[in-house]
Scaffold this motif. Structure first.
Motif, PDB file in Angstrom:
ATOM      1  N   ILE A 100      22.813  34.187  18.135  1.00 15.62           N
ATOM      2  CA  ILE A 100      22.273  34.105  19.571  1.00 15.62           C
ATOM      3  C   ILE A 100      23.217  34.207  20.470  1.00 15.62           C
ATOM      4  CG2 ILE A 100      21.032  32.614  20.840  1.00 15.62           C
ATOM      5  CD1 ILE A 100      19.415  33.397  18.766  1.00 15.62           C
ATOM      6  N   MET A 101      23.152  35.002  21.272  1.00 16.56           N
ATOM      7  CA  MET A 101      24.181  35.187  22.355  1.00 16.56           C
ATOM      8  C   MET A 101      23.843  35.012  23.736  1.00 16.56           C
ATOM      9  SD  MET A 101      27.083  38.540  22.710  1.00 16.56           S
ATOM     10  CE  MET A 101      25.482  39.790  23.153  1.00 16.56           C
ATOM     11  N   ILE A 102      24.490  34.251  24.372  1.00 19.18           N
ATOM     12  CA  ILE A 102      24.224  34.002  25.976  1.00 19.18           C
ATOM     13  C   ILE A 102      25.027  35.159  26.595  1.00 19.18           C
ATOM     14  CG2 ILE A 102      24.232  32.552  28.143  1.00 19.18           C
ATOM     15  CD1 ILE A 102      24.008  30.402  25.961  1.00 19.18           C
ATOM     16  N   LYS A 103      24.264  35.930  27.381  1.00 21.51           N
ATOM     17  CA  LYS A 103      24.933  37.338  27.828  1.00 21.51           C
ATOM     18  C   LYS A 103      25.407  36.798  29.162  1.00 21.51           C
ATOM     19  CE  LYS A 103      21.461  40.290  26.021  1.00 21.51           C
ATOM     20  NZ  LYS A 103      20.289  41.211  25.911  1.00 21.51           N
ATOM     21  N   PRO A 104      26.362  37.746  29.730  1.00 23.31           N
ATOM     22  CA  PRO A 104      27.110  37.431  30.841  1.00 23.31           C
ATOM     23  C   PRO A 104      26.234  36.713  32.343  1.00 23.31           C
ATOM     24  CG  PRO A 104      28.022  39.504  30.170  1.00 23.31           C
ATOM     25  CD  PRO A 104      26.723  39.078  29.480  1.00 23.31           C
ATOM     26  N   ASP A 105      25.281  37.164  32.251  1.00 26.19           N
ATOM     27  CA  ASP A 105      24.351  36.542  33.779  1.00 26.19           C
ATOM     28  C   ASP A 105      24.039  35.043  33.143  1.00 26.19           C
ATOM     29  OD1 ASP A 105      22.781  37.858  31.631  1.00 26.19           O
ATOM     30  OD2 ASP A 105      21.114  37.820  32.958  1.00 26.19           O
ATOM     31  N   GLY A 106      23.651  35.047  31.936  1.00 27.02           N
ATOM     32  CA  GLY A 106      23.372  33.651  31.596  1.00 27.02           C
ATOM     33  C   GLY A 106      24.542  32.760  31.861  1.00 27.02           C
ATOM     34  N   VAL A 107      25.742  33.062  31.387  1.00 27.23           N
ATOM     35  CA  VAL A 107      26.712  32.276  31.465  1.00 27.23           C
ATOM     36  C   VAL A 107      26.983  32.002  33.041  1.00 27.23           C
ATOM     37  CG1 VAL A 107      29.518  32.252  30.802  1.00 27.23           C
ATOM     38  CG2 VAL A 107      27.790  33.101  29.450  1.00 27.23           C
ATOM     39  N   GLN A 108      27.101  33.114  33.829  1.00 26.67           N
ATOM     40  CA  GLN A 108      27.506  33.102  35.300  1.00 26.67           C
ATOM     41  C   GLN A 108      26.668  32.198  35.891  1.00 26.67           C
ATOM     42  OE1 GLN A 108      26.121  34.584  38.103  1.00 26.67           O
ATOM     43  NE2 GLN A 108      27.897  33.814  39.212  1.00 26.67           N
ATOM     44  N   ARG A 109      25.411  32.153  35.499  1.00 27.06           N
ATOM     45  CA  ARG A 109      24.265  31.364  36.020  1.00 27.06           C
ATOM     46  C   ARG A 109      24.184  29.956  35.881  1.00 27.06           C
ATOM     47  NH1 ARG A 109      19.103  34.474  35.488  1.00 27.06           N
ATOM     48  NH2 ARG A 109      18.117  32.929  36.740  1.00 27.06           N
ATOM     49  N   GLY A 110      25.053  29.659  34.717  1.00 23.78           N
ATOM     50  CA  GLY A 110      24.819  28.053  34.399  1.00 23.78           C
ATOM     51  C   GLY A 110      23.748  27.721  33.574  1.00 23.78           C
TER      52      GLY A 110
ATOM     53  N   ARG B 108      13.633  33.782  28.500  1.00 25.64           N
ATOM     54  CA  ARG B 108      13.495  34.927  29.654  1.00 25.64           C
ATOM     55  C   ARG B 108      12.167  34.902  30.456  1.00 25.64           C
ATOM     56  NH1 ARG B 108      14.436  39.502  24.903  1.00 25.64           N
ATOM     57  NH2 ARG B 108      16.788  39.512  24.921  1.00 25.64           N
ATOM     58  N   GLY B 109      10.997  34.325  30.090  1.00 28.06           N
ATOM     59  CA  GLY B 109      10.051  34.133  30.836  1.00 28.06           C
ATOM     60  C   GLY B 109      10.278  32.841  31.924  1.00 28.06           C
ATOM     61  N   ASP B 110      11.387  32.013  31.985  1.00 31.25           N
ATOM     62  CA  ASP B 110      11.600  30.976  32.688  1.00 31.25           C
ATOM     63  C   ASP B 110      12.835  31.310  33.701  1.00 31.25           C
ATOM     64  OD1 ASP B 110       9.262  29.577  31.771  1.00 31.25           O
ATOM     65  OD2 ASP B 110      10.827  28.042  30.634  1.00 31.25           O
ATOM     66  N   PHE B 111      13.552  32.249  33.222  1.00 26.78           N
ATOM     67  CA  PHE B 111      14.835  32.533  33.844  1.00 26.78           C
ATOM     68  C   PHE B 111      15.003  34.224  34.161  1.00 26.78           C
ATOM     69  CE2 PHE B 111      15.462  28.582  31.205  1.00 26.78           C
ATOM     70  CZ  PHE B 111      15.599  27.770  32.511  1.00 26.78           C
ATOM     71  N   ALA B 112      14.299  34.891  33.977  1.00 26.61           N
ATOM     72  CA  ALA B 112      14.721  36.532  34.267  1.00 26.61           C
ATOM     73  C   ALA B 112      13.566  37.274  34.736  1.00 26.61           C
ATOM     74  CB  ALA B 112      15.316  36.729  33.007  1.00 26.61           C
ATOM     75  N   ILE B 113      13.771  38.528  35.259  1.00 29.47           N
ATOM     76  CA  ILE B 113      12.815  39.304  35.821  1.00 29.47           C
ATOM     77  C   ILE B 113      13.120  40.665  35.496  1.00 29.47           C
ATOM     78  CG2 ILE B 113      11.476  37.892  37.614  1.00 29.47           C
ATOM     79  CD1 ILE B 113      13.371  39.213  39.798  1.00 29.47           C
ATOM     80  N   GLU B 114      14.606  40.917  34.924  1.00 30.31           N
ATOM     81  CA  GLU B 114      15.108  42.237  34.785  1.00 30.31           C
ATOM     82  C   GLU B 114      15.526  42.385  33.467  1.00 30.31           C
ATOM     83  OE1 GLU B 114      17.890  43.952  37.667  1.00 30.31           O
ATOM     84  OE2 GLU B 114      17.015  42.666  39.129  1.00 30.31           O
ATOM     85  N   VAL B 115      14.830  43.594  32.754  1.00 29.60           N
ATOM     86  CA  VAL B 115      15.062  43.744  31.538  1.00 29.60           C
ATOM     87  C   VAL B 115      16.760  44.218  31.226  1.00 29.60           C
ATOM     88  CG1 VAL B 115      14.779  46.245  31.442  1.00 29.60           C
ATOM     89  CG2 VAL B 115      14.641  45.224  29.328  1.00 29.60           C
ATOM     90  N   GLY B 116      17.372  44.596  32.192  1.00 23.87           N
ATOM     91  CA  GLY B 116      18.785  44.882  32.359  1.00 23.87           C
ATOM     92  C   GLY B 116      19.723  43.530  32.655  1.00 23.87           C
ATOM     93  N   ARG B 117      18.891  42.656  32.606  1.00 26.36           N
ATOM     94  CA  ARG B 117      19.770  41.244  33.031  1.00 26.36           C
ATOM     95  C   ARG B 117      19.079  40.142  32.443  1.00 26.36           C
ATOM     96  NH1 ARG B 117      24.306  41.596  35.974  1.00 26.36           N
ATOM     97  NH2 ARG B 117      24.093  39.354  36.489  1.00 26.36           N
ATOM     98  N   ASN B 118      18.535  40.252  31.145  1.00 22.56           N
ATOM     99  CA  ASN B 118      17.840  39.256  30.349  1.00 22.56           C
ATOM    100  C   ASN B 118      18.300  37.985  29.672  1.00 22.56           C
ATOM    101  OD1 ASN B 118      18.572  40.766  28.175  1.00 22.56           O
ATOM    102  ND2 ASN B 118      16.605  41.508  27.656  1.00 22.56           N
ATOM    103  N   VAL B 119      19.577  37.709  30.102  1.00 24.44           N
ATOM    104  CA  VAL B 119      20.123  36.442  29.897  1.00 24.44           C
ATOM    105  C   VAL B 119      20.656  36.108  28.350  1.00 24.44           C
ATOM    106  CG1 VAL B 119      19.658  33.875  29.871  1.00 24.44           C
ATOM    107  CG2 VAL B 119      18.799  35.270  31.622  1.00 24.44           C
ATOM    108  N   ILE B 120      19.940  36.528  27.342  1.00 24.64           N
ATOM    109  CA  ILE B 120      20.300  36.180  26.067  1.00 24.64           C
ATOM    110  C   ILE B 120      19.885  37.374  24.920  1.00 24.64           C
ATOM    111  CG2 ILE B 120      17.836  34.974  25.955  1.00 24.64           C
ATOM    112  CD1 ILE B 120      19.320  32.681  24.122  1.00 24.64           C
ATOM    113  N   HIS B 121      20.759  37.231  24.030  1.00 23.19           N
ATOM    114  CA  HIS B 121      20.283  37.883  22.873  1.00 23.19           C
ATOM    115  C   HIS B 121      19.854  37.296  21.450  1.00 23.19           C
ATOM    116  CE1 HIS B 121      20.810  40.723  19.249  1.00 23.19           C
ATOM    117  NE2 HIS B 121      21.687  39.655  18.633  1.00 23.19           N
ATOM    118  N   GLY B 122      18.986  37.752  20.671  1.00 17.34           N
ATOM    119  CA  GLY B 122      18.658  37.074  19.467  1.00 17.34           C
ATOM    120  C   GLY B 122      18.566  38.026  18.480  1.00 17.34           C
ATOM    121  N   SER B 123      19.222  37.565  16.986  1.00 19.55           N
ATOM    122  CA  SER B 123      18.882  38.885  16.149  1.00 19.55           C
ATOM    123  C   SER B 123      17.443  39.285  15.747  1.00 19.55           C
ATOM    124  CB  SER B 123      19.606  38.389  14.707  1.00 19.55           C
ATOM    125  OG  SER B 123      21.030  37.852  15.192  1.00 19.55           O
ATOM    126  N   ASP B 124      17.208  40.365  15.308  1.00 21.20           N
ATOM    127  CA  ASP B 124      15.855  40.620  15.121  1.00 21.20           C
ATOM    128  C   ASP B 124      15.406  40.432  13.506  1.00 21.20           C
ATOM    129  OD1 ASP B 124      17.150  42.958  14.356  1.00 21.20           O
ATOM    130  OD2 ASP B 124      15.954  44.224  15.729  1.00 21.20           O
TER     131      ASP B 124
END
Ligand code: ATP
Ligand code: MG
Length: 137
Positions: A6-16, A102-118
């Motif tokens: 699980i990886m919090i992407k740069p926007d998720g880190v930057q947004r706290g 993502r449903g609580d914290f994002a609206i753009e696919v290119g800034r979607n906060v987090i990664h999870g293995s599939d």
């Protein structure tokens, strides 16, 4: 025991959002096995998303992932790969259910906060890529 990368992407880190995201996985009952804040090299981002290298959005995706530090984590527990994907929500946040990350914290696919293995198999590959073979069990 099953593990997911699980990886919090740069926007998720930057947004706290780090604490909020960790809280959701902890509250569900999963166990944090590894965590690091890390700046990402372009080659590392390209490897992580190698399966998407032919997509038109690939260059923008790599630029996004290297735009700031990420929080790389290994979470462990029953069904963590599939359930982690449910906790995260659909790839495009406009399709993610409220109550998901993502449903609580994002609206753009290119800034979607987090990664999870599939898949469990990809989780093991991603854990090896980000943490080295020593963590894979
Ligand atoms: P992730 O692998 O990051 O957890 P995912 O598995 O939900 O996301 P993938 O198909 O693996 O979705 O896409 C990886 C990432 O590429 C997405 O999280 C998103 O940031 C980006 N992405 C996917 N589709 C698009 C698109 N159509 N336009 C722009 N970016 C996209
Ligand atoms: Mg994916």
């Amino acid at each position: 025991t099953e593990q997911s990368y699980i990886m919090i992407k740069p926007d998720g880190v930057q947004r706290g959002l780090v604490g909020e995201i960790i809280k959701r996985f902890e509250q569900r009952g999963y166990t944090l096995r590894a965590l690091k804040l890390q700046s990402v090299e372009r080659a590392q981002a390209e490897k992580h998303y190698a399966d998407l290298s032919s997509k038109p959005f690939f260059p923008a995706l790599v630029d996004y992932i290297i735009s700031g530090p990420v929080v790389a984590m290994v979470w462990e527990g029953k069904g963590v790969v599939a359930t982690g994907r449910k906790i995260i929500g659909a790839t495009n946040p406009l399709a993610s259910e409220p109550g998901t990350i993502r449903g609580d914290f994002a609206i753009e696919v290119g800034r979607n906060v987090i990664h999870g293995s599939d898949t469990v198999e990809n989780a093991q590959k991603e854990i090896a890529l980000w943490f080295g073979e020593s963590l894979v069990d």
